[in-house]
Write a protein that holds these residues in place. Sequence first.
Motif, PDB file in Angstrom:
ATOM      1  N   TYR A   1      20.087   6.142  54.681  1.00  0.00           N
ATOM      2  CA  TYR A   1      19.058   6.243  55.389  1.00  0.00           C
ATOM      3  C   TYR A   1      18.297   5.321  55.268  1.00  0.00           C
ATOM      4  CZ  TYR A   1      20.465  11.255  55.019  1.00  0.00           C
ATOM      5  OH  TYR A   1      21.173  12.525  55.106  1.00  0.00           O
ATOM      6  N   GLU A   2      17.912   4.638  54.439  1.00  0.00           N
ATOM      7  CA  GLU A   2      17.011   3.504  54.493  1.00  0.00           C
ATOM      8  C   GLU A   2      17.555   2.663  55.644  1.00  0.00           C
ATOM      9  OE1 GLU A   2      17.024   2.358  50.317  1.00  0.00           O
ATOM     10  OE2 GLU A   2      15.249   3.531  49.876  1.00  0.00           O
TER      11      GLU A   2
ATOM     12  N   VAL B   1      16.524   3.352  59.177  1.00  0.00           N
ATOM     13  CA  VAL B   1      14.987   3.069  59.474  1.00  0.00           C
ATOM     14  C   VAL B   1      14.772   1.451  59.843  1.00  0.00           C
ATOM     15  CG1 VAL B   1      14.276   5.161  58.856  1.00  0.00           C
ATOM     16  CG2 VAL B   1      14.181   3.098  57.405  1.00  0.00           C
TER      17      VAL B   1
ATOM     18  N   THR C   1      13.734   7.621  63.426  1.00  0.00           N
ATOM     19  CA  THR C   1      12.350   7.852  63.259  1.00  0.00           C
ATOM     20  C   THR C   1      12.110   8.840  61.926  1.00  0.00           C
ATOM     21  OG1 THR C   1      12.373   9.404  64.882  1.00  0.00           O
ATOM     22  CG2 THR C   1      11.679   7.251  65.273  1.00  0.00           C
ATOM     23  N   TRP C   2      11.920  10.170  62.407  1.00  0.00           N
ATOM     24  CA  TRP C   2      11.449  10.925  61.025  1.00  0.00           C
ATOM     25  C   TRP C   2      12.562  11.519  60.237  1.00  0.00           C
ATOM     26  CZ3 TRP C   2      13.574  15.820  61.376  1.00  0.00           C
ATOM     27  CH2 TRP C   2      14.232  16.397  62.479  1.00  0.00           C
TER      28      TRP C   2
ATOM     29  N   TYR D   1      13.492   9.327  57.253  1.00  0.00           N
ATOM     30  CA  TYR D   1      12.078   9.493  56.502  1.00  0.00           C
ATOM     31  C   TYR D   1      12.244  10.862  55.769  1.00  0.00           C
ATOM     32  CZ  TYR D   1      10.411   5.104  58.018  1.00  0.00           C
ATOM     33  OH  TYR D   1      10.178   3.653  58.269  1.00  0.00           O
TER      34      TYR D   1
ATOM     35  N   LEU E   1      15.064  11.014  53.251  1.00  0.00           N
ATOM     36  CA  LEU E   1      14.885  10.017  51.868  1.00  0.00           C
ATOM     37  C   LEU E   1      13.741  10.578  51.161  1.00  0.00           C
ATOM     38  CD1 LEU E   1      14.418   6.522  53.981  1.00  0.00           C
ATOM     39  CD2 LEU E   1      15.927   6.945  51.798  1.00  0.00           C
TER      40      LEU E   1
ATOM     41  N   TYR F   1       7.774   8.962  51.786  1.00  0.00           N
ATOM     42  CA  TYR F   1       8.419   8.803  52.657  1.00  0.00           C
ATOM     43  C   TYR F   1       8.359  10.128  53.658  1.00  0.00           C
ATOM     44  CZ  TYR F   1      11.788   5.224  51.587  1.00  0.00           C
ATOM     45  OH  TYR F   1      12.466   4.016  51.214  1.00  0.00           O
ATOM     46  N   ASN F   2       7.932  11.406  53.055  1.00  0.00           N
ATOM     47  CA  ASN F   2       7.755  12.622  53.834  1.00  0.00           C
ATOM     48  C   ASN F   2       6.129  12.306  54.596  1.00  0.00           C
ATOM     49  OD1 ASN F   2       8.166  15.674  54.115  1.00  0.00           O
ATOM     50  ND2 ASN F   2       6.015  15.317  53.636  1.00  0.00           N
TER      51      ASN F   2
ATOM     52  N   THR G   1       5.389   9.385  55.791  1.00  0.00           N
ATOM     53  CA  THR G   1       5.851   8.629  56.871  1.00  0.00           C
ATOM     54  C   THR G   1       6.671   9.329  58.134  1.00  0.00           C
ATOM     55  OG1 THR G   1       6.055   6.829  55.320  1.00  0.00           O
ATOM     56  CG2 THR G   1       7.284   6.474  57.494  1.00  0.00           C
ATOM     57  N   ALA G   2       7.329  10.342  57.500  1.00  0.00           N
ATOM     58  CA  ALA G   2       8.121  11.059  58.589  1.00  0.00           C
ATOM     59  C   ALA G   2       7.267  11.970  59.348  1.00  0.00           C
ATOM     60  CB  ALA G   2       9.055  12.067  57.857  1.00  0.00           C
TER      61      ALA G   2
ATOM     62  N   SER H   1       7.614   0.845  56.586  1.00  0.00           N
ATOM     63  CA  SER H   1       8.503   1.512  55.614  1.00  0.00           C
ATOM     64  C   SER H   1       7.845   1.537  54.220  1.00  0.00           C
ATOM     65  CB  SER H   1       9.619   0.814  55.479  1.00  0.00           C
ATOM     66  OG  SER H   1      10.708   1.422  54.514  1.00  0.00           O
TER      67      SER H   1
END
Length: 385
Positions: A296-297, A300, A318-319, A322, A325, A341-342, A344-345, A384
């Motif tokens: 997942y990292e 992005v 994108t979302w 994140y 993650l 991370y949430n 950022t999503a 990130s």
Amino acid sequence: MVDSTTGQEDMMIEISLCMIVRNEENSLPRCLSTVSAIADEIIIVDTGSTDGTKSAAMAFGAVLYDFTWIDDFSAARNFAFSKATKEYILWLDADDYLKEEDQQRFIRLKSNMPEGIDSVNMQYNLGFDAAGNVTASLRRNRLVRRSCNFKWIGPVHEYLEVYGPSLSSDVCITHEKDKAYTDRNLQIYQKRAAAGEQFTPRDQYYFANELRDHGRFEEASGYYEQFLDGGRGWVEDNIQACLKLAECRERLGEQGAVFAALCRTLQYDQPRAEFCCRLGAWHLDKGQLQTAAYWYELAVKLPRNGESMAIRNEAYSTWLPYLQLALCYDRLGQHEKANQYNETALLFHPTHPSMLYNRNYFQNLLGDRYIRLQSPEAEAGPASP
């Protein structure tokens, strides 16, 4: 037209809009209203309408032709192209239209077309979130020089075969389907298969897609395998075939085959964001959290290619990664990292119910340690965590 700043004549290209339609009285007026200031000629080929489609076309001054439907989209489109008289040909479907900003971009393109360009590709926006942001798109050859006599290929899932000097335009075509999907395309393929036709690699791929879309996963898998084993497909179709084969195998409960199909994409190119997310999900389902987080990292971090002709689903870069993650790191006990991370999503999808639920969860869990990110424009790309 004379440019008031130079006193010289503005050499604006002339365009024939060519469309094939059937029973499109509801969507056609919207389409034509957004291109009426762009097209110098409107050619409408009707393949058997029983509603007010022809009247809707005539209201915009279209030249109408009838074409007997023979289960062949290319035949109808080539007939429409044959009726054009202007320097360039633009094609649209009835459920396509141009937003105001794209109408202005197209008018500028008309006035400033570089010399020697034979085809122009444009972004085709296919999916949108609740806020109207584009979630899925691809690029298609949309405007072509008539004298090149380019042809449509394939009875269904047809494509316009072009060559020579091309231009990637900033004009976007918006697609909003207003009819329910049917099994029309599947039926066409089945008739051709029953007649003993030997399918091209492209037809193998698109027949597999139709079978998959109608829940016939075993048959679809067979055609995806046949397509891939033939080794003659476009690289982007190869990659998508692997991903869709993995989905079919998953629906059939064949987890080992899922992994193999996903990894098969690496035969064709470097990892793509969708591959990373799908492989991350495979590991997550097995409780392999650190490995899932790795993929997942990577999703992005990968660069996005806006010029590719392949379909792009923005969620995978994108979302979605994140959000996943956040799930991985929460389960690993790294709650503050999961919180970031949430958040950022949410910069990419501020109304997503799962992420809003997670926000409340992290607020209660972390208390004073909870961090809420303030959103600049999501399109600018948040950093990130």
